[in-house]
Design a protein around this motif. Structure first.
Motif, PDB file in Angstrom:
ATOM      1  N   VAL A 157     -11.334   1.462  11.483  1.00  0.00           N
ATOM      2  CA  VAL A 157     -10.721   1.631  10.167  1.00  0.00           C
ATOM      3  C   VAL A 157     -10.269   0.259   9.697  1.00  0.00           C
ATOM      4  CG1 VAL A 157      -8.874   2.705   8.836  1.00  0.00           C
ATOM      5  CG2 VAL A 157      -9.931   3.968  10.711  1.00  0.00           C
ATOM      6  N   ASP A 158     -10.694  -0.105   8.496  1.00  0.00           N
ATOM      7  CA  ASP A 158     -10.303  -1.380   7.929  1.00  0.00           C
ATOM      8  C   ASP A 158      -8.873  -1.244   7.395  1.00  0.00           C
ATOM      9  OD1 ASP A 158      -9.868  -3.599   6.372  1.00  0.00           O
ATOM     10  OD2 ASP A 158     -11.828  -3.526   5.369  1.00  0.00           O
ATOM     11  N   LEU A 159      -7.907  -1.643   8.226  1.00  0.00           N
ATOM     12  CA  LEU A 159      -6.506  -1.412   7.869  1.00  0.00           C
ATOM     13  C   LEU A 159      -6.060  -2.221   6.651  1.00  0.00           C
ATOM     14  CD1 LEU A 159      -4.790  -1.107  11.370  1.00  0.00           C
ATOM     15  CD2 LEU A 159      -5.566   0.709   9.847  1.00  0.00           C
ATOM     16  N   ALA A 160      -6.685  -3.359   6.441  1.00  0.00           N
ATOM     17  CA  ALA A 160      -6.314  -4.162   5.262  1.00  0.00           C
ATOM     18  C   ALA A 160      -6.733  -3.430   3.985  1.00  0.00           C
ATOM     19  CB  ALA A 160      -6.967  -5.535   5.335  1.00  0.00           C
ATOM     20  N   ALA A 161      -7.924  -2.845   4.015  1.00  0.00           N
ATOM     21  CA  ALA A 161      -8.397  -2.091   2.841  1.00  0.00           C
ATOM     22  C   ALA A 161      -7.542  -0.843   2.636  1.00  0.00           C
ATOM     23  CB  ALA A 161      -9.864  -1.697   3.032  1.00  0.00           C
ATOM     24  N   LEU A 162      -7.171  -0.209   3.740  1.00  0.00           N
ATOM     25  CA  LEU A 162      -6.329   0.985   3.643  1.00  0.00           C
ATOM     26  C   LEU A 162      -4.955   0.622   3.080  1.00  0.00           C
ATOM     27  CD1 LEU A 162      -5.849   3.992   4.130  1.00  0.00           C
ATOM     28  CD2 LEU A 162      -5.307   3.478   6.518  1.00  0.00           C
ATOM     29  N   ALA A 163      -4.398  -0.499   3.530  1.00  0.00           N
ATOM     30  CA  ALA A 163      -3.091  -0.952   3.031  1.00  0.00           C
ATOM     31  C   ALA A 163      -3.166  -1.185   1.519  1.00  0.00           C
ATOM     32  CB  ALA A 163      -2.662  -2.228   3.747  1.00  0.00           C
ATOM     33  N   ASP A 164      -4.265  -1.754   1.078  1.00  0.00           N
ATOM     34  CA  ASP A 164      -4.448  -2.006  -0.355  1.00  0.00           C
ATOM     35  C   ASP A 164      -4.460  -0.690  -1.143  1.00  0.00           C
ATOM     36  OD1 ASP A 164      -5.176  -3.772  -2.614  1.00  0.00           O
ATOM     37  OD2 ASP A 164      -7.031  -2.594  -2.543  1.00  0.00           O
ATOM     38  N   VAL A 165      -5.171   0.309  -0.613  1.00  0.00           N
ATOM     39  CA  VAL A 165      -5.215   1.624  -1.272  1.00  0.00           C
ATOM     40  C   VAL A 165      -3.809   2.244  -1.315  1.00  0.00           C
ATOM     41  CG1 VAL A 165      -6.008   4.016  -0.979  1.00  0.00           C
ATOM     42  CG2 VAL A 165      -7.645   2.124  -0.813  1.00  0.00           C
ATOM     43  N   LEU A 166      -3.076   2.130  -0.205  1.00  0.00           N
ATOM     44  CA  LEU A 166      -1.740   2.741  -0.154  1.00  0.00           C
ATOM     45  C   LEU A 166      -0.790   2.091  -1.151  1.00  0.00           C
ATOM     46  CD1 LEU A 166      -1.457   3.238   3.692  1.00  0.00           C
ATOM     47  CD2 LEU A 166      -1.565   5.036   1.957  1.00  0.00           C
ATOM     48  N   VAL A 167      -0.889   0.773  -1.292  1.00  0.00           N
ATOM     49  CA  VAL A 167      -0.028   0.086  -2.261  1.00  0.00           C
ATOM     50  C   VAL A 167      -0.372   0.558  -3.677  1.00  0.00           C
ATOM     51  CG1 VAL A 167       0.462  -2.152  -3.322  1.00  0.00           C
ATOM     52  CG2 VAL A 167       0.486  -1.913  -0.833  1.00  0.00           C
ATOM     53  N   LYS A 168      -1.655   0.730  -3.948  1.00  0.00           N
ATOM     54  CA  LYS A 168      -2.063   1.226  -5.268  1.00  0.00           C
ATOM     55  C   LYS A 168      -1.563   2.659  -5.495  1.00  0.00           C
ATOM     56  CE  LYS A 168      -5.967  -1.804  -6.056  1.00  0.00           C
ATOM     57  NZ  LYS A 168      -7.326  -2.102  -5.567  1.00  0.00           N
ATOM     58  N   LEU A 169      -1.608   3.462  -4.438  1.00  0.00           N
ATOM     59  CA  LEU A 169      -1.097   4.835  -4.563  1.00  0.00           C
ATOM     60  C   LEU A 169       0.410   4.823  -4.820  1.00  0.00           C
ATOM     61  CD1 LEU A 169      -2.928   6.765  -1.690  1.00  0.00           C
ATOM     62  CD2 LEU A 169      -3.180   7.141  -4.154  1.00  0.00           C
ATOM     63  N   TYR A 170       1.102   3.933  -4.125  1.00  0.00           N
ATOM     64  CA  TYR A 170       2.550   3.809  -4.306  1.00  0.00           C
ATOM     65  C   TYR A 170       2.862   3.426  -5.756  1.00  0.00           C
ATOM     66  CZ  TYR A 170       7.127   1.543  -4.201  1.00  0.00           C
ATOM     67  OH  TYR A 170       8.409   1.157  -4.497  1.00  0.00           O
ATOM     68  N   ARG A 171       2.117   2.462  -6.284  1.00  0.00           N
ATOM     69  CA  ARG A 171       2.331   2.041  -7.682  1.00  0.00           C
ATOM     70  C   ARG A 171       1.983   3.155  -8.654  1.00  0.00           C
ATOM     71  NH1 ARG A 171      -0.948  -3.094  -7.497  1.00  0.00           N
ATOM     72  NH2 ARG A 171       0.285  -4.405  -6.124  1.00  0.00           N
ATOM     73  N   ALA A 172       0.877   3.845  -8.384  1.00  0.00           N
ATOM     74  CA  ALA A 172       0.465   4.950  -9.268  1.00  0.00           C
ATOM     75  C   ALA A 172       1.556   6.014  -9.285  1.00  0.00           C
ATOM     76  CB  ALA A 172      -0.853   5.552  -8.794  1.00  0.00           C
ATOM     77  N   SER A 173       2.117   6.313  -8.119  1.00  0.00           N
ATOM     78  CA  SER A 173       3.126   7.365  -8.063  1.00  0.00           C
ATOM     79  C   SER A 173       4.372   6.957  -8.835  1.00  0.00           C
ATOM     80  CB  SER A 173       3.430   7.745  -6.615  1.00  0.00           C
ATOM     81  OG  SER A 173       4.676   7.268  -6.214  1.00  0.00           O
ATOM     82  N   ALA A 174       4.726   5.684  -8.781  1.00  0.00           N
ATOM     83  CA  ALA A 174       5.891   5.208  -9.546  1.00  0.00           C
ATOM     84  C   ALA A 174       5.592   5.257 -11.050  1.00  0.00           C
ATOM     85  CB  ALA A 174       6.256   3.789  -9.115  1.00  0.00           C
ATOM     86  N   ASP A 175       4.403   4.784 -11.437  1.00  0.00           N
ATOM     87  CA  ASP A 175       4.039   4.770 -12.865  1.00  0.00           C
ATOM     88  C   ASP A 175       4.016   6.170 -13.460  1.00  0.00           C
ATOM     89  OD1 ASP A 175       3.722   2.089 -12.692  1.00  0.00           O
ATOM     90  OD2 ASP A 175       1.522   2.097 -12.776  1.00  0.00           O
ATOM     91  N   LEU A 176       3.622   7.133 -12.640  1.00  0.00           N
ATOM     92  CA  LEU A 176       3.444   8.493 -13.150  1.00  0.00           C
ATOM     93  C   LEU A 176       4.671   9.385 -12.946  1.00  0.00           C
ATOM     94  CD1 LEU A 176      -0.158   8.982 -11.744  1.00  0.00           C
ATOM     95  CD2 LEU A 176       0.444   8.833 -14.166  1.00  0.00           C
ATOM     96  N   ASP A 177       5.770   8.821 -12.437  1.00  0.00           N
ATOM     97  CA  ASP A 177       6.952   9.622 -12.102  1.00  0.00           C
ATOM     98  C   ASP A 177       6.570  10.764 -11.170  1.00  0.00           C
ATOM     99  OD1 ASP A 177       9.101   8.430 -13.711  1.00  0.00           O
ATOM    100  OD2 ASP A 177       7.895   9.092 -15.423  1.00  0.00           O
ATOM    101  N   ALA A 178       5.773  10.444 -10.163  1.00  0.00           N
ATOM    102  CA  ALA A 178       5.299  11.496  -9.267  1.00  0.00           C
ATOM    103  C   ALA A 178       6.382  11.913  -8.276  1.00  0.00           C
ATOM    104  CB  ALA A 178       4.065  11.019  -8.503  1.00  0.00           C
ATOM    105  N   ILE A 179       6.437  13.187  -8.016  1.00  0.00           N
ATOM    106  CA  ILE A 179       7.276  13.706  -6.937  1.00  0.00           C
ATOM    107  C   ILE A 179       6.415  13.698  -5.674  1.00  0.00           C
ATOM    108  CG2 ILE A 179       8.506  15.744  -6.105  1.00  0.00           C
ATOM    109  CD1 ILE A 179       8.714  16.568  -9.111  1.00  0.00           C
ATOM    110  N   LEU A 180       5.144  13.945  -5.887  1.00  0.00           N
ATOM    111  CA  LEU A 180       4.195  14.017  -4.781  1.00  0.00           C
ATOM    112  C   LEU A 180       2.825  13.512  -5.237  1.00  0.00           C
ATOM    113  CD1 LEU A 180       3.658  15.733  -1.929  1.00  0.00           C
ATOM    114  CD2 LEU A 180       2.438  17.187  -3.516  1.00  0.00           C
ATOM    115  N   LEU A 181       2.270  12.626  -4.450  1.00  0.00           N
ATOM    116  CA  LEU A 181       0.886  12.205  -4.691  1.00  0.00           C
ATOM    117  C   LEU A 181       0.217  12.244  -3.327  1.00  0.00           C
ATOM    118  CD1 LEU A 181      -1.419  11.061  -6.378  1.00  0.00           C
ATOM    119  CD2 LEU A 181      -0.449   8.788  -6.127  1.00  0.00           C
TER     120      LEU A 181
END
Ligand code: GDP
Ligand code: MN
Length: 378
Positions: free
Chosen positions: A164-188
């Motif tokens: 598993v390419d952990l660097a690529a996964l970390a990048d995806v997780l950071v994007k998910l974290y930002r998306a969840s903040a931008d969207l006022d997500a309770i759950l993503l």
């Protein structure tokens, strides 16, 4: 509000995350046409607001355009997990090498944002959590803080995983974290986040639940939210009252959530079950109370109602005028017990006591009103 999967994917794709190409269909032929555009091999998914579709037969991997048409025909117009399927998502099938679970969850107990990853994705995460707590990695992040990729990367490195390419996964997780903040997500929740054969990470599923209070900041979502409301919920919003649909047969109107909850509890203690609960809030006016009572009495299954208003300095004569006006439009001889306190209460009581089916309670205790109601409906 739970955002439908197709919309959720569109929203997260804007944040730089990869989702399979595809579109929504409402007819089998439309599904087949989309599959043709996608090059045949496709996945047909029932769009219903719950998980577990895979196991229930709601996700079909199809090898041909014909198979897509058949799969869409088998799903559309039928019920799945208690939900009618009116739309299917047709997506290009991805050659999956591994399935990962990724979640960003607002933790109401800690006030933190929890980042979660499990390398045994695809299945329901609840069962993974039960069998093996260590199978899920968790990291708490301060809401609103900047999350550097290297912090996520070093956190992921505690997992002993190969291939598993952990660097690529970390990048995806950071994007998910930002998306969840931008969207006022309770759950993503992405389950599965697939590692496909060329090594890239693709979001095959996306469960997004957003905070209704944040919708005003989300132009795209506000419309979706409006559309998700039932006609009665929409009317309640227009009236400016909050409305909680329940499934009993006693309508409840109260001024304030506290008074409302107390009323609901007392009803239950008497073995009565609340139909819908409507909270007028503090601003009691004639049109608001009229609209509220009409809304609450609209279903013929509602066999009685209780109105519990504490008006303070609000003029309660206004409330009683609203009730009298509503009664002209309400069908059936259904009893309504009314406890109104506040400015001009005496005048309000006198006006209401002239109405048939209305029972005015002139004391402070909600217990007295509920007891009266119980006596009337038993
Ligand atoms: P859920 O069961 O409601 O969570 O629905 P999902 O969208 O997560 O789909 C369930 C399962 O279907 C996934 O775990 C995958 O194994 C499979 N699946 C979904 N999309 C694809 C795809 O593009 N290709 C393949 N081969 N399988 C898929
Ligand atoms: Mn899933």
């Amino acid at each position: 509000m739970i955002v439908p999967e197709d919309q959720a994917k569109r929203l997260v794709a804007r944040c730089g995350l990869q989702t399979p190409p595809g579109r929504v269909a409402q007819m089998p032929d439309e599904a087949a046409a989309i599959a043709h555009e996608l090059g045949g091999v496709s996945v047909v998914k029932a769009l219903i607001p719950v998980g577990g579709r895979g196991k229930a037969g709601g996700v079909k991997v199809c090898g041909s355009v014909e198979a897509v048409r058949d799969a869409a025909r088998a799903l559309l117009g039928h019920e799945l997990l208690g939900h009618p399927v009116t739309r299917v998502l047709v997506e290009k099938a991805m050659p999956i090498a591994q399935e990962i679970y990724a979640g960003v969850v607002a933790n109401s107990a800690t006030g933190m944002i929890d980042l979660m990853v499990s390398f045994s994705g695809g299945v329901e995460i609840e069962s993974t959590a039960q069998h093996d707590r260590k199978a899920i990695l968790r990291m708490a992040v301060e809401p609103g803080s900047v999350l550097p990729v290297h912090r996520v990367y070093s956190w992921l490195r505690q997992a002993n995983v190969e291939r598993v390419d952990l660097a690529a996964l970390a990048d995806v997780l950071v994007k998910l974290y930002r998306a969840s903040a931008d969207l006022d997500a309770i759950l993503l929740e992405i389950n599965p986040l697939a590692i496909i054969q060329d090594g890239s990470l693709v979001l095959l599923d996306c469960k997004l639940e957003v905070d209704d209070n944040g919708l005003i900041r989300q132009p795209g979502l506000a419309e979706l939210y409006q559309a998700s409301l039932s006609p009665r919920e929409r009317r309640a919003r227009e009236l400016g009252v909050s409305f909680v649909p329940l499934d009993g047969d006693i309508g409840v109107i109260a001024s304030g959530a506290g008074l409302g909850m107390a009323t609901l509890d007392l009803l239950k203690q008497k073995g009565l079950s609340p139909a819908d609960f409507l909270d007028t809030g503090g601003g009691i006016s004639e049109p608001l109370v009229k609209g509220a009572l009409e809304l609450i009495m609209e279903p013929q299954e509602v066999r009685a109602a209780i109105i519990n208003l504490y008006g303070g300095i609000n003029r309660m004569l206004e409330a009683s005028k609203g009730i009298v006006a509503a009664l002209k439009n309400i069908r059936g001889n259904r009893p309504i017990v009314i406890k109104i306190l506040g400015n001009q209460q005496e005048e309000a009581w006198a006006m209401l006591e002239r109405e048939p089916n209305v029972h005015v309670i002139r004391v402070v205790q909600t217990e007295a009103a509920v007891a009266k109601l119980a006596e009337l409906v038993k």
